[in-house]
Design a protein around this motif. Sequence first.
Motif, PDB file in Angstrom:
ATOM      1  N   PHE A 106      59.192  38.435  38.787  1.00 51.51           N
ATOM      2  CA  PHE A 106      59.482  39.602  37.950  1.00 51.51           C
ATOM      3  C   PHE A 106      59.266  40.915  38.692  1.00 51.51           C
ATOM      4  O   PHE A 106      59.805  41.944  38.317  1.00 51.51           O
ATOM      5  N   GLY A 248      47.253  39.661  35.630  1.00 51.60           N
ATOM      6  CA  GLY A 248      46.331  39.832  36.743  1.00 51.60           C
ATOM      7  C   GLY A 248      45.859  41.278  36.800  1.00 51.60           C
ATOM      8  O   GLY A 248      44.734  41.596  36.463  1.00 51.60           O
ATOM      9  N   PHE A 250      47.433  43.481  34.927  1.00 50.79           N
ATOM     10  CA  PHE A 250      47.753  43.913  33.575  1.00 50.79           C
ATOM     11  C   PHE A 250      48.855  44.970  33.487  1.00 50.79           C
ATOM     12  O   PHE A 250      48.977  45.661  32.476  1.00 50.79           O
ATOM     13  N   MET A 301      47.431  36.339  40.133  1.00 49.70           N
ATOM     14  CA  MET A 301      46.608  36.881  39.045  1.00 49.70           C
ATOM     15  C   MET A 301      45.128  36.872  39.411  1.00 49.70           C
ATOM     16  O   MET A 301      44.277  37.028  38.541  1.00 49.70           O
ATOM     17  N   PHE A 384      55.483  28.481  45.073  1.00 51.47           N
ATOM     18  CA  PHE A 384      54.092  28.057  45.182  1.00 51.47           C
ATOM     19  C   PHE A 384      54.027  26.598  45.628  1.00 51.47           C
ATOM     20  O   PHE A 384      54.444  25.702  44.906  1.00 51.47           O
TER      21      PHE A 384
END
Length: 427
Positions: A106, A248, A250, A301, A384
């Motif tokens: 994102f 993370g 925010f 995060m 990941f």
Amino acid sequence: MQFYSTNKKSNRVSFKEVTLYGQPNDKGLYFPKQISRFSNDFLNNFRRLSKAETAFEMIKDYVGDEIPRERLFKICEETVGFEFPLVKVTDRISALELFHGETLAFKDVGARFMSRCLGYFAQDIKQKIVVVVATSGDTGGAVANGFYNIEGVDVVILYPSGKVSRVQELQLTTLGKNITALEIDGNFDDCQTLAKQALADNSIKEKVFLTSANSINAARWLPQQFYYAFALQAWNEEFPPIISVPSGNFGNICAGLMAKTSGLPLGKFIAACNANDVVTRYLSGESYDIKPAIATLSNAMDVGNPSNFVRILEIFKHNFANLQENILSLSVSDETTAETIREVFANQDYLLDPHGAVAYFALGKLLQTPEKGIFLATAHPIKFDSVEEILGIKTNVPKSIESLFDKEKVSIKIDADYEKVKEIILR
Ligand SMILES: *Cc1c(COP(=O)(O)O)cnc(C)c1O
């Protein structure tokens, strides 16, 4: 619109300065003088608007006349030029997939918007502009791609050698042109310290206009509101969705709360956290005590002291009851995250990444009948390496990044030595 510093309300600047400088000298964060109120016309009709039109309407008050309308519209078009599908995972839970941009996360949205605004404002800056960013993986790729080929702006990315995933490293190191990847023999904190040192170095400032592109820059933060509207454009249920955001720093959830405050019909928000749970504990009534970051599977995060939380306090006017009313929170362990990835893959045939898995689990746990909800799938699982390990299978590489694997990695490998970093910035 003017923005003030959360540390000193009388310290006010324009959107242009916010974009160019990122953070006020008093170490607060910039916050808009007023939160936009979307017009009834917009709220009644936004479901029929294009993505670019929606984005333009949501951001225009904040930018004001500092960027001409046609240019701003073009920036919006380029920012949201990929898909944001809402995918049903179970009867009551849908994923808003935010990973169809160039770097599959994102952060592409904010980085694209900011880079183009900075590119516009660069016209007025006499010196060469250099953007320096330290990354633990996701940010660097998004920033590098966002700024790729932006005229008048060079980018220097510092990343810790051997500590980012395979795909993340390729995304950082295969662009070239105005993007330089510095592979630091050290960890993320070393990278961050070097970047901060550069940003505070007056002898650099005489020669180039050095700035950062980290997530507290409001030009990266505010456009994250857009996809909450895109979610509603695809939402056909009777009641507003509960929104679960893997958090993370925010910034993402805070942008969603801005969109809601401006009038979008969104339900409660869930701040889904990993073991870094300062906000979860705070919302449950404990004191706000920050701790060093803990390493987890959802490493984007891993933040001990979330910088954007102060902006959330600003939205709710520092009223704790108001905060608790609007935001739920859950901390999810690595064990549960891995179990969720396995379970959802086996039962729903849906592949979660560790960040999305945290948000999915928190949503499932906190939804009450008959509520339905949306979690933000913030990155593609391929980013990941842990996902394949957890599932014990090879996952498919998306078409859009297949070509990455044929490209040559180009980085400058150095020790965590400030003089070398400085030399490269001033090249
Ligand atoms: C950065 C990031 C997050 C956390 O977003 P914040 O705005 O910092 O809360 C979540 N997931 C992924 C994949 C990220 O890259």
